[in-house]
Motif scaffolding. Sequence first.
Motif, PDB file in Angstrom:
ATOM      1  N   ASN A 111       4.730 -44.951  54.866  1.00 27.18           N
ATOM      2  CA  ASN A 111       3.315 -45.098  55.166  1.00 27.18           C
ATOM      3  C   ASN A 111       3.052 -44.641  56.594  1.00 27.18           C
ATOM      4  O   ASN A 111       3.921 -44.753  57.463  1.00 27.18           O
ATOM      5  CB  ASN A 111       2.865 -46.563  55.052  1.00 27.18           C
ATOM      6  CG  ASN A 111       3.058 -47.123  53.657  1.00 27.18           C
ATOM      7  OD1 ASN A 111       2.792 -46.460  52.668  1.00 27.18           O
ATOM      8  ND2 ASN A 111       3.534 -48.370  53.571  1.00 27.18           N
ATOM      9  N   LYS A 133      -6.553 -46.066  53.902  1.00 32.84           N
ATOM     10  CA  LYS A 133      -6.272 -46.185  55.327  1.00 32.84           C
ATOM     11  C   LYS A 133      -7.528 -45.832  56.112  1.00 32.84           C
ATOM     12  O   LYS A 133      -8.458 -45.216  55.593  1.00 32.84           O
ATOM     13  CB  LYS A 133      -5.121 -45.271  55.736  1.00 32.84           C
ATOM     14  CG  LYS A 133      -5.426 -43.781  55.639  1.00 32.84           C
ATOM     15  CD  LYS A 133      -4.237 -42.975  56.119  1.00 32.84           C
ATOM     16  CE  LYS A 133      -4.556 -41.473  56.087  1.00 32.84           C
ATOM     17  NZ  LYS A 133      -3.412 -40.667  56.557  1.00 32.84           N
ATOM     18  N   LYS A 187      -2.082 -46.658  57.436  1.00 32.10           N
ATOM     19  CA  LYS A 187      -1.909 -47.189  56.080  1.00 32.10           C
ATOM     20  C   LYS A 187      -1.183 -48.531  56.112  1.00 32.10           C
ATOM     21  O   LYS A 187      -1.554 -49.478  55.398  1.00 32.10           O
ATOM     22  CB  LYS A 187      -1.113 -46.193  55.237  1.00 32.10           C
ATOM     23  CG  LYS A 187      -0.851 -46.625  53.800  1.00 32.10           C
ATOM     24  CD  LYS A 187      -2.077 -46.502  52.944  1.00 32.10           C
ATOM     25  CE  LYS A 187      -1.747 -46.699  51.478  1.00 32.10           C
ATOM     26  NZ  LYS A 187      -2.899 -46.436  50.597  1.00 32.10           N
TER      27      LYS A 187
END
Length: 323
Positions: free
Chosen positions: A163, A298, A167
Motif C-alpha cells: 500500500n 486513498k 492508502k
Amino acid sequence: MIKKVVLSFPVDATDRSLTYDLVKLYDIRINILKAEIQAGKSGNLLVELEADTDKLDQGIAYLIENGVTVSPVSSKVSYDASLCIDCGNCVSACFSHALTIGAPDWKLHFNPEKCIACGNCVKACPSNAKRVRTDIDKAKNLILAQKDVYVSLAPSWRASFENSAEKMIALLKKLGFKDVSETALGAQEVSIKTSQMLNQTEKGLFISSACPVVVDYIRLYMPEFTKYITPIGSPLMTHAKMLKETYGNDIAIVFIGPCIGKKNEVNYSHGLFDVALTFEELRMWFNDEIIDISTVAKSNEYQFVPESAYEGTLYPIDGGMNQ
C-alpha cells in the motif's frame, strides 16, 4: 530467580507497607514496572520480584495472607499441549530456556515467566502449538471507549503491505483510529540522543535499548551487562512520549509492527502506550472488518502526523541504526 507478577491490592491494604515488608522480611528485590494504586482505593502493581526460590515463595504467601491477589503476567506466546508433538524444535530455538524437554517424561514444558517474546518458537513449531497472543480486542475497546487513538506504525510496514502511505492511513482510519504516525520519528530522536551521548562519553561497551527482547534477555539472564544498556528510551517509547506531548496525555496509542517483543514492552511503558499489535494481527483485523481493501479510497489529504519521518525509516535495515 526473577518472577514477574501483578499484585492486586484491596482497599484496606493500599496504605500498608506490604512491599516494604517483602524487602525487609524476605530479602526480595522489587522492580516496579507499572503502578496504578492510590491510598484508600484498590489498585495494581506490575512488578518483578527477585530472590531465592524459597524466599520468593514465602514472600508471595505473605502477600496472599494479607489479602493481596498475586497473578502471573499473561504470556505473549500461548502453548497448546494438545497440538504439541514433543519434537523439540522449539527447545532448540528458545535461547531463554522457557521451553524444555527431557527425562523422565520427555514431554515439552513451557515456563511463561522465562519467555522474552522473541517469537523463535512460533516459527520453529511444525504443529502450530505455539501462537502469538492476539490483542486486537484491546485496541478495539480503546476505540469503542471513544478515545482519540493514534497509531505508532513501525517503518517496516512498507515491506509487509503493498500500500502507499495514503492508502495505509486510509485503511487504519477506516478501523477507527484518529491518526497515524511513524515510529521512525522516535528512532530519529533516539539516534540524535545516542550520538550526543557517545560524543560525550569515553569509549567502551554500549548496548542499544532499542530492542525489548534484547533488553529483557540481559535483565533476566545476563544482569551483569545491564549497566551497559544505553539510558535512552526505545524508539517506540520516545515516539509515544512525543505523541503525548503533541496531542495530550489523554490520547491512547497502539503500536503496530513486526515484533511480538513489543507486547512485553507495553508492560513497563509506564502508560506511554497502550497496546502492541503485530502486522499479522492487523491483517486479521483488515480481513474481519474491511474484507475488500480495494473499496477503501486513498486520499492525498491523509498524511503521517505530525510529520513524515526521514532517516528514521532506515532503522529496520542492516546498519540502519548507524545511519
